[in-house]
Scaffold this motif. Structure first.
Motif, short mmCIF file in Angstrom:
data_model
loop_
_atom_site.label_atom_id
_atom_site.label_comp_id
_atom_site.label_asym_id
_atom_site.label_seq_id
_atom_site.Cartn_x
_atom_site.Cartn_y
_atom_site.Cartn_z
N PRO A 1 0.84 -1.21 0.00
CA PRO A 1 0.00 0.00 0.00
C PRO A 1 0.87 1.24 0.00
N ASP A 2 0.32 2.30 -0.51
CA ASP A 2 1.05 3.57 -0.56
C ASP A 2 0.72 4.38 0.69
N ALA A 3 1.65 4.34 1.63
CA ALA A 3 1.40 5.02 2.91
C ALA A 3 1.83 6.47 2.89
N ARG A 4 2.40 6.94 1.81
CA ARG A 4 2.92 8.31 1.79
C ARG A 4 1.81 9.35 1.87
N ASP A 5 0.61 9.00 1.40
CA ASP A 5 -0.48 9.96 1.42
C ASP A 5 -1.27 9.92 2.74
N LYS A 6 -0.86 9.03 3.64
CA LYS A 6 -1.58 8.91 4.91
C LYS A 6 -1.20 10.07 5.82
N PRO A 7 -2.15 10.85 6.31
CA PRO A 7 -1.82 12.03 7.09
C PRO A 7 -1.18 11.73 8.45
N GLY A 8 -1.51 10.61 9.05
CA GLY A 8 -0.96 10.31 10.37
C GLY A 8 -1.49 8.99 10.87
N PHE A 9 -0.96 8.54 11.99
CA PHE A 9 -1.41 7.27 12.55
C PHE A 9 -2.47 7.57 13.60
N PRO A 10 -3.73 7.17 13.36
CA PRO A 10 -4.81 7.56 14.26
C PRO A 10 -4.63 6.99 15.67
N LEU B 1 12.97 2.62 15.27
CA LEU B 1 13.05 4.04 15.63
C LEU B 1 13.02 4.94 14.41
N ASN B 2 13.40 4.42 13.26
CA ASN B 2 13.45 5.21 12.03
C ASN B 2 12.21 5.04 11.15
N GLN B 3 11.13 4.55 11.73
CA GLN B 3 9.90 4.45 10.97
C GLN B 3 9.39 5.84 10.60
N CYS B 4 8.69 5.93 9.47
CA CYS B 4 8.12 7.22 9.08
C CYS B 4 6.99 7.63 10.03
N VAL B 5 6.48 6.66 10.78
CA VAL B 5 5.52 6.95 11.85
C VAL B 5 6.31 6.98 13.16
N ALA B 6 6.39 8.14 13.78
CA ALA B 6 7.14 8.27 15.03
C ALA B 6 6.43 7.49 16.14
N MET B 7 7.21 6.71 16.87
CA MET B 7 6.61 5.92 17.94
C MET B 7 7.70 5.53 18.95
N PRO B 8 7.33 5.44 20.22
CA PRO B 8 8.27 4.91 21.20
C PRO B 8 8.41 3.39 21.04
N VAL B 9 9.57 2.89 21.39
CA VAL B 9 9.85 1.46 21.31
C VAL B 9 10.16 0.95 22.71
N LEU C 1 0.98 -1.05 7.70
CA LEU C 1 0.09 -1.83 8.55
C LEU C 1 -1.10 -0.99 9.01
N GLY C 2 -0.81 0.25 9.41
CA GLY C 2 -1.89 1.14 9.84
C GLY C 2 -2.85 1.47 8.74
N LEU C 3 -2.34 1.63 7.52
CA LEU C 3 -3.19 1.93 6.38
C LEU C 3 -4.14 0.77 6.08
N ILE C 4 -3.59 -0.45 6.12
CA ILE C 4 -4.42 -1.64 5.89
C ILE C 4 -5.47 -1.76 6.98
N ALA C 5 -5.06 -1.53 8.23
CA ALA C 5 -5.99 -1.65 9.35
C ALA C 5 -7.12 -0.64 9.27
N SER C 6 -6.80 0.59 8.91
CA SER C 6 -7.82 1.63 8.87
C SER C 6 -8.77 1.43 7.69
N HIS C 7 -8.24 1.04 6.55
CA HIS C 7 -9.10 0.84 5.38
C HIS C 7 -10.05 -0.35 5.57
N GLY C 8 -9.56 -1.42 6.20
CA GLY C 8 -10.38 -2.60 6.37
C GLY C 8 -11.03 -2.71 7.73
#
Length: 425
Positions: free
Chosen positions: A68-77, A101-109, A188-195
């Motif tokens: 999936p093309d995640a570049r157009d996703k505004p953020g991780f809900p 740590l280098n994911q395009c979605v910032a998140m704590p690990v 993963l977030g894009l797939i989850a939100s769409h489905g």
């Protein structure tokens, strides 16, 4: 008066005619021997089995990589937190933590150090500092393993408890040996939100370079999807539930509503047990292949692969001797019979065996291509199946001897469901 008796005529059949009626001739004998009947019966079962697998098993073999093309996703809900259980993973944990740590979605690990003796936590900290993201890495030391829990689930549970303080909507449950592409979590977030899925997971690309890996790793993926067809997993009307534990994104609210990991605390096959738990609570599941994330775990020897299989195989069969016998019979009929039938003298058996082997090879070739191997490797599935059959039988023997589920010094699949520690060699 003398009675007219019929005159006995000499044998009027020619030698050719007598030969055609001779039940000892090879042509007739081949059609009536018990072996030919057995071969034809086995061939029929094999042909029926492969007709079902190829045409009615959820098209499991039509694998596609999820891109999936995640570049157009505004953020991780709602935000996401990664939880990584690690036990003696100093060799691999550095690049793995960096990739998270280098994911395009910032998140704590959150790294849960499960009583490592090789400095796993220190390596992870140094990797986060090198990536200039030390603040995003949270390292916690696992508490002693309580009775009734498997090690990985206990570590994951502690990580999830720590994540609650951050109030994330999503949890990324990742293995300590998987290197992730920068857009993996976003995809993963894009797939989850769409489905509107509650659990989405990627079957990451496994290491496949050594001879044992080329023979046995693609077949591992093939067998997994045969057991858990992705189309059936996605179908809310079907009870089939499965997930790939190396890279799973789960909705935190759904997991908590299902009772959390404590509900499956003794599970050896943790990923599929989690998927089953959520689906039983009306959760929606999705699974697919990805080449953006790769396992760094190497299997240089056949013994390495055998241990991976035997650790969980008999647990998969619910420790049932009857299911083990059925599995042996099924594996023989499905994978070993097709090439062996080509050696029989029964033409119907040869034809059906060849057709079954062709179906086996064609369906398996999709996974062989995915791993970019020579197409000839698709012919080796019967050999791989024989290896898996032996490993499954060994798994049962280990369980009966009190050594089931052995992993990094722990025996986790035992009769009383308690975990025992063994010396680490």
């Amino acid at each position: 008066m003398s009675a007219d008796y019929p005159t006995v005529q000499p044998d009027r059949f020619t030698p050719i005619q007598r030969s055609s009626l001779d039940l000892t001739s090879p042509e007739v004998y081949a059609r009536v021997t018990p072996m030919s009947v057995l071969a034809t019966s086995v061939a029929t079962l094999t042909a029926v089995t492969w007709s079902y697998l190829a045409l009615a098993r959820g098209a499991f073999w039509r694998t596609k990589t999820a891109k999936p093309d995640a570049r157009d996703k505004p953020g991780f809900p709602g935000g996401v937190v990664a939880v990584v259980p690690a036990r003696n993973e100093a060799e691999l944990i550095g690049p793995v933590v960096t990739s998270l740590l280098n994911q395009c979605v910032a998140m704590p690990v959150i790294l849960v150090d499960d009583e490592s003796t090789d400095g796993t936590a220190d390596v992870a900290r140094r990797a986060s500092e090198k990536a200039a993201k030390a603040d995003a890495l949270i390292v916690i030391q696992s508490k002693p393993l309580p009775a009734g829990w498997t090690g990985k689930l206990w570590s994951m549970n502690q990580g999830i408890e720590r994540a609650r303080a951050l109030n994330p909507a999503w949890l990324l449950l990742a293995d300590a040996d998987v290197l992730h592409g920068p857009e993996t979590v976003a995809n993963l977030g894009l797939i989850a939100s769409h489905g509107r899925y509650d659990l989405v997971s990627f079957m990451v690309k496994l290491h496949c370079e050594s001879l044992p890996e080329k023979l046995l790793i693609p077949s591992f993926v093939y067998f997994f999807f045969m057991l858990y067809p992705p189309a059936w997993i996605r179908d809310t009307r079907d009870s089939t539930a499965g997930a790939a534990g190396g890279c799973m994104l789960v909705r935190a609210e759904t997991l908590e509503r299902a009772g959390g990991l404590e509900s499956i605390r003794a599970a050896v096959i943790d990923d599929c047990s989690l998927a089953r738990l959520l689906k039983q609570r009306d959760g929606r599941l999705w699974i697919g292949l990805t080449d953006q994330s790769q396992s760094l775990r190497r299997y240089e020897t056949f013994a390495d692969v055998e241990h991976m299989i035997s650790r969980t195989a008999f647990n998969q069969l619910k420790h049932s001797s009857l299911l083990l016998l059925c599995t042996i019979a099924g594996m023989v009929i499905t994978y070993l019979a097709p090439p062996l039938l080509l050696l029989t003298r029964s033409r119907p058996a040869i034809f059906m065996g060849a057709a079954a082997w062709a179906a086996m090879t064609i369906t398996y070739s999709t996974i062989v291509r995915y791993y970019r191997l020579n197409p000839a490797w698709a012919l080796t599935l019967p050999v791989a199946a024989l290896f898996y059959l032996g490993a499954t039988m060994h798994s049962a023997v280990k369980y009966w001897n009190g050594r089931g589920g052995d992993w990094k010094g722990r025996v986790q699949d035992v009769h009383d469901r308690h975990i025992t520690e063994t010396p680490v060699c």
